[in-house]
Design a protein around this motif. Structure first.
Motif, PDB file in Angstrom:
ATOM      1  N   LEU A 114       0.739  -1.760   0.259  1.00  0.00           N
ATOM      2  CA  LEU A 114      -0.124   0.753   0.054  1.00  0.00           C
ATOM      3  C   LEU A 114       0.960   1.316  -0.135  1.00  0.00           C
ATOM      4  CD1 LEU A 114      -3.017   0.635   0.172  1.00  0.00           C
ATOM      5  CD2 LEU A 114      -2.956   0.921   2.475  1.00  0.00           C
ATOM      6  N   LEU A 115       1.883   1.222   0.634  1.00  0.00           N
ATOM      7  CA  LEU A 115       2.693   2.533   0.690  1.00  0.00           C
ATOM      8  C   LEU A 115       3.719   2.279  -0.927  1.00  0.00           C
ATOM      9  CD1 LEU A 115       5.090   2.364   3.878  1.00  0.00           C
ATOM     10  CD2 LEU A 115       3.372   3.630   3.499  1.00  0.00           C
ATOM     11  N   ALA A 116       3.615   1.319  -1.343  1.00  0.00           N
ATOM     12  CA  ALA A 116       4.673   1.915  -2.524  1.00  0.00           C
ATOM     13  C   ALA A 116       2.939   2.465  -3.679  1.00  0.00           C
ATOM     14  CB  ALA A 116       4.230  -0.055  -3.175  1.00  0.00           C
ATOM     15  N   ALA A 117       1.579   1.551  -3.322  1.00  0.00           N
ATOM     16  CA  ALA A 117       0.951   2.635  -3.614  1.00  0.00           C
ATOM     17  C   ALA A 117       0.103   4.067  -4.105  1.00  0.00           C
ATOM     18  CB  ALA A 117      -1.149   1.698  -3.913  1.00  0.00           C
ATOM     19  N   ILE A 118       0.957   4.378  -2.964  1.00  0.00           N
ATOM     20  CA  ILE A 118       0.961   5.453  -2.690  1.00  0.00           C
ATOM     21  C   ILE A 118       1.736   6.267  -3.190  1.00  0.00           C
ATOM     22  CG2 ILE A 118       0.945   7.015  -0.641  1.00  0.00           C
ATOM     23  CD1 ILE A 118      -0.346   5.320   1.530  1.00  0.00           C
ATOM     24  N   ALA A 119       2.785   5.690  -3.459  1.00  0.00           N
ATOM     25  CA  ALA A 119       3.889   6.495  -3.856  1.00  0.00           C
ATOM     26  C   ALA A 119       3.841   6.554  -5.333  1.00  0.00           C
ATOM     27  CB  ALA A 119       4.923   5.265  -3.500  1.00  0.00           C
ATOM     28  N   TYR A 120       3.008   5.539  -5.310  1.00  0.00           N
ATOM     29  CA  TYR A 120       2.568   5.761  -7.055  1.00  0.00           C
ATOM     30  C   TYR A 120       1.806   6.418  -7.900  1.00  0.00           C
ATOM     31  CZ  TYR A 120       1.017   3.830 -11.958  1.00  0.00           C
ATOM     32  OH  TYR A 120       0.875   3.022 -13.108  1.00  0.00           O
ATOM     33  N   ASP A 121       0.649   7.083  -6.695  1.00  0.00           N
ATOM     34  CA  ASP A 121      -0.393   8.087  -7.022  1.00  0.00           C
ATOM     35  C   ASP A 121       0.573   9.173  -7.090  1.00  0.00           C
ATOM     36  OD1 ASP A 121      -2.950   8.903  -6.789  1.00  0.00           O
ATOM     37  OD2 ASP A 121      -2.220   9.672  -5.300  1.00  0.00           O
ATOM     38  N   LEU A 122       1.543   8.961  -6.040  1.00  0.00           N
ATOM     39  CA  LEU A 122       2.296  10.312  -6.132  1.00  0.00           C
ATOM     40  C   LEU A 122       2.883  10.835  -6.875  1.00  0.00           C
ATOM     41  CD1 LEU A 122       3.251  11.446  -2.299  1.00  0.00           C
ATOM     42  CD2 LEU A 122       2.373  12.501  -2.964  1.00  0.00           C
ATOM     43  N   TYR A 123       3.185   9.781  -7.887  1.00  0.00           N
ATOM     44  CA  TYR A 123       4.200   9.366  -8.811  1.00  0.00           C
ATOM     45  C   TYR A 123       3.870  10.127 -10.080  1.00  0.00           C
ATOM     46  CZ  TYR A 123       6.349   7.728 -13.476  1.00  0.00           C
ATOM     47  OH  TYR A 123       6.290   7.507 -14.529  1.00  0.00           O
ATOM     48  N   LEU A 124       1.793   9.485 -10.208  1.00  0.00           N
ATOM     49  CA  LEU A 124       1.034   9.872 -11.749  1.00  0.00           C
ATOM     50  C   LEU A 124       0.749  11.299 -11.109  1.00  0.00           C
ATOM     51  CD1 LEU A 124      -0.959   7.129 -11.340  1.00  0.00           C
ATOM     52  CD2 LEU A 124       1.269   7.441 -12.960  1.00  0.00           C
ATOM     53  N   ALA A 125       0.620  12.061  -9.612  1.00  0.00           N
ATOM     54  CA  ALA A 125       0.578  13.093  -9.458  1.00  0.00           C
ATOM     55  C   ALA A 125       0.938  14.096  -9.952  1.00  0.00           C
ATOM     56  CB  ALA A 125      -0.309  13.617  -8.507  1.00  0.00           C
ATOM     57  N   ILE A 126       2.391  13.746  -9.994  1.00  0.00           N
ATOM     58  CA  ILE A 126       3.597  15.221  -9.431  1.00  0.00           C
ATOM     59  C   ILE A 126       3.928  15.174 -11.111  1.00  0.00           C
ATOM     60  CG2 ILE A 126       6.143  15.829  -9.047  1.00  0.00           C
ATOM     61  CD1 ILE A 126       4.676  15.010  -5.803  1.00  0.00           C
ATOM     62  N   ASN A 128       2.752  13.365 -13.590  1.00  0.00           N
ATOM     63  CA  ASN A 128       2.261  13.182 -15.451  1.00  0.00           C
ATOM     64  C   ASN A 128       0.185  13.887 -14.581  1.00  0.00           C
ATOM     65  OD1 ASN A 128       3.549  10.772 -17.136  1.00  0.00           O
ATOM     66  ND2 ASN A 128       3.713  10.188 -15.516  1.00  0.00           N
ATOM     67  N   PRO A 129       0.654  15.081 -14.409  1.00  0.00           N
ATOM     68  CA  PRO A 129      -0.596  16.098 -14.171  1.00  0.00           C
ATOM     69  C   PRO A 129      -1.715  15.722 -14.652  1.00  0.00           C
ATOM     70  CG  PRO A 129       1.215  17.770 -14.099  1.00  0.00           C
ATOM     71  CD  PRO A 129       1.806  15.912 -14.304  1.00  0.00           C
ATOM     72  N   LEU A 130      -0.784  15.847 -15.797  1.00  0.00           N
ATOM     73  CA  LEU A 130      -2.384  15.949 -17.421  1.00  0.00           C
ATOM     74  C   LEU A 130      -3.160  14.704 -17.365  1.00  0.00           C
ATOM     75  CD1 LEU A 130      -0.428  18.961 -19.778  1.00  0.00           C
ATOM     76  CD2 LEU A 130      -2.092  18.899 -17.629  1.00  0.00           C
ATOM     77  N   ARG A 131      -1.841  13.677 -17.634  1.00  0.00           N
ATOM     78  CA  ARG A 131      -3.053  11.687 -17.225  1.00  0.00           C
ATOM     79  C   ARG A 131      -3.107  11.741 -16.336  1.00  0.00           C
ATOM     80  NH1 ARG A 131       1.171   8.566 -20.666  1.00  0.00           N
ATOM     81  NH2 ARG A 131      -0.820   7.409 -20.680  1.00  0.00           N
ATOM     82  N   TYR A 132      -2.869  11.936 -15.804  1.00  0.00           N
ATOM     83  CA  TYR A 132      -3.424  11.512 -13.725  1.00  0.00           C
ATOM     84  C   TYR A 132      -4.575  11.406 -13.769  1.00  0.00           C
ATOM     85  CZ  TYR A 132      -3.889  11.327  -8.932  1.00  0.00           C
ATOM     86  OH  TYR A 132      -4.692  10.819  -7.510  1.00  0.00           O
ATOM     87  N   ALA A 134      -7.574  10.189 -16.428  1.00  0.00           N
ATOM     88  CA  ALA A 134      -7.260   9.279 -16.734  1.00  0.00           C
ATOM     89  C   ALA A 134      -6.189   7.929 -15.794  1.00  0.00           C
ATOM     90  CB  ALA A 134      -7.066   9.185 -18.457  1.00  0.00           C
ATOM     91  N   LEU A 135      -5.097   8.166 -15.454  1.00  0.00           N
ATOM     92  CA  LEU A 135      -4.507   6.504 -15.266  1.00  0.00           C
ATOM     93  C   LEU A 135      -4.325   6.238 -14.038  1.00  0.00           C
ATOM     94  CD1 LEU A 135      -0.981   7.819 -16.343  1.00  0.00           C
ATOM     95  CD2 LEU A 135      -2.122   6.060 -17.276  1.00  0.00           C
ATOM     96  N   MET A 136      -5.374   6.842 -13.292  1.00  0.00           N
ATOM     97  CA  MET A 136      -5.788   6.917 -11.739  1.00  0.00           C
ATOM     98  C   MET A 136      -7.197   7.042 -11.593  1.00  0.00           C
ATOM     99  SD  MET A 136      -4.124   5.639  -8.639  1.00  0.00           S
ATOM    100  CE  MET A 136      -2.555   5.221  -9.042  1.00  0.00           C
ATOM    101  N   SER A 137      -7.495   6.180 -12.103  1.00  0.00           N
ATOM    102  CA  SER A 137      -9.062   6.249 -11.965  1.00  0.00           C
ATOM    103  C   SER A 137     -10.048   5.319 -11.280  1.00  0.00           C
ATOM    104  CB  SER A 137      -9.474   5.600 -13.607  1.00  0.00           C
ATOM    105  OG  SER A 137      -9.691   3.887 -13.305  1.00  0.00           O
ATOM    106  N   SER A 138     -10.980   5.388 -10.766  1.00  0.00           N
ATOM    107  CA  SER A 138     -11.772   4.780  -9.493  1.00  0.00           C
ATOM    108  C   SER A 138     -11.243   3.021  -9.781  1.00  0.00           C
ATOM    109  CB  SER A 138     -13.072   4.952  -9.771  1.00  0.00           C
ATOM    110  OG  SER A 138     -13.175   6.384  -9.283  1.00  0.00           O
ATOM    111  N   LYS A 139     -11.634   2.806 -10.625  1.00  0.00           N
ATOM    112  CA  LYS A 139     -11.334   0.813 -11.155  1.00  0.00           C
ATOM    113  C   LYS A 139      -9.546   0.898 -10.689  1.00  0.00           C
ATOM    114  CE  LYS A 139     -11.216  -1.738 -15.090  1.00  0.00           C
ATOM    115  NZ  LYS A 139     -11.600  -2.178 -16.341  1.00  0.00           N
ATOM    116  N   MET A 140      -9.672   1.515 -11.192  1.00  0.00           N
ATOM    117  CA  MET A 140      -6.993   1.397 -11.020  1.00  0.00           C
ATOM    118  C   MET A 140      -6.859   1.536  -9.628  1.00  0.00           C
ATOM    119  SD  MET A 140      -4.585   0.483 -12.584  1.00  0.00           S
ATOM    120  CE  MET A 140      -4.188   0.643 -13.607  1.00  0.00           C
ATOM    121  N   CYS A 141      -7.575   2.493  -9.008  1.00  0.00           N
ATOM    122  CA  CYS A 141      -7.174   2.623  -7.820  1.00  0.00           C
ATOM    123  C   CYS A 141      -7.981   1.859  -6.464  1.00  0.00           C
ATOM    124  CB  CYS A 141      -8.621   3.555  -6.598  1.00  0.00           C
ATOM    125  SG  CYS A 141      -7.770   5.142  -7.164  1.00  0.00           S
TER     126      CYS A 141
END
Length: 312
Positions: A114-126, A128-132, A134-141
């Motif tokens: 889960l800590l790895a997932a949180i880090a990945y979410d931060l990575y996408l947000a920082i 790849n903000p424009l694609r965030y 689409a990449l981190m959708s509810s389904k992906m979460c």
């Protein structure tokens, strides 16, 4: 008690932290206060995140899951430890010991991913903000959270089975809960295969998730250093700093305990390290992850004002 060539132990004694009566009382008060603070802190922030629609984002979804894990993680060990401090019930059966070890391993493994997932979410947000969105959708979460939970559920199965097949001659667990390393040391049968399998399993889970987390933060750091906006850079760096604090604290102690052969040489050091990752981090996580966030603090303040309105 079953009789083989030698007596086989079916009940253990949790040694805890041997000391004088006054020290035991002081330790009891300290751990009780920490436990209450941990439970109240995680529950309060869990309720806060669920009540505010603005905070229903992927990051806070993962944090809500983390808070649930922390409540279970600390509840697996601390209540029994409090009983030990009061000298009321130091004994624990083999089956209860295996159950405690299984759930501790389950929750710990789940938290690693889960800590790895949180880090990945931060990575996408920082990064790849424009694609965030689409990449981190509810389904992906949901898929990531399920992966963490299923992996955590399956990981302790083989180690627990292997330990359950061992015969034990010693009965004193020199720790404050049933963990695999002290159980292996009490075995009077050859535990080499079990110990090696558990070591490999722990290394894959801990080091694997740690590498994934480290890779995400490395990419984040590179992106931050390339930012031209000082304000944006400072905000991103501040967010990552707090997250890295708890990640370093958790992984540092867990790696020492479960993937370092040297860890078996000092049980006193093991106890201190175990307290850090099983009691300390569950208490600190709500503070580090949420209470440094202005949106969370505003929502929490609003919720408390609604519950306890100021008198005119």
């Amino acid at each position: 008690m079953k009789t083989w060539n030698q007596s086989t132990v079916t009940e253990f004694i949790i040694l805890g932290f041997p000391s004088t009566k006054h020290i035991q009382i002081l330790l009891f008060i300290s751990f009780l206060f920490t436990y209450i603070l941990t439970i109240l802190g995680n529950i309060t922030l869990l309720v806060t995140l669920q009540r505010e629609p603005r905070l229903r984002t992927p990051m806070y979804f993962f944090l809500s899951t983390l808070y649930v894990l922390e409540i279970g993680y600390t509840s697996v060990t601390v209540p029994k430890l409090l009983s030990v401090f009061l000298n009321r019930d130091r004994a624990i059966s083999l089956s209860a010991c295996l159950v405690q070890s299984y759930f501790f391993f389950l929750l710990g493994s789940t938290e690693c991913f889960l800590l790895a997932a949180i880090a990945y979410d931060l990575y996408l947000a920082i990064c790849n903000p424009l694609r965030y969105p689409a990449l981190m959708s509810s389904k992906m979460c949901i898929q990531l959270a399920l992966f963490c939970c299923v992996t955590g559920f399956l990981n302790p199965c083989l180690p627990t089975f292997l330990v359950s097949r061992l015969k034990f001659c010693g009965s004193i667990i020199n720790l404050f809960f049933c963990d695999v390393p002290p159980l292996l040391s009490l075995s009077c049968t050859d535990a080499y295969v079990s110990a090696t399998t558990i070591f490999i399993s722990s290394s894959i889970i801990v080091l694997g998730s740690f590498l994934m987390t480290s890779l995400s933060y490395t990419c984040i750091l590179v992106t931050i250093l390339k930012m031209t906006s000082s304000k944006g850079c400072q905000k991103a760096f501040s967010t990552c700093t707090y997250h890295l604090t708890v990640v370093s604290l958790y992984y540092g102690t867990v790696i020492f305990m479960y993937t370092s052969p040297e860890a078996q040489k000092s049980m006193k050091v093991n106890k201190v390290v175990s307290v850090v990752y099983s009691v300390g981090t569950p208490m600190l996580n709500p503070i580090i992850y949420s209470l440094r966030n202005e949106d969370v603090k505003k929502t929490l303040r609003k919720m408390l004002l609604n519950m306890f309105p100021a008198r005119k």
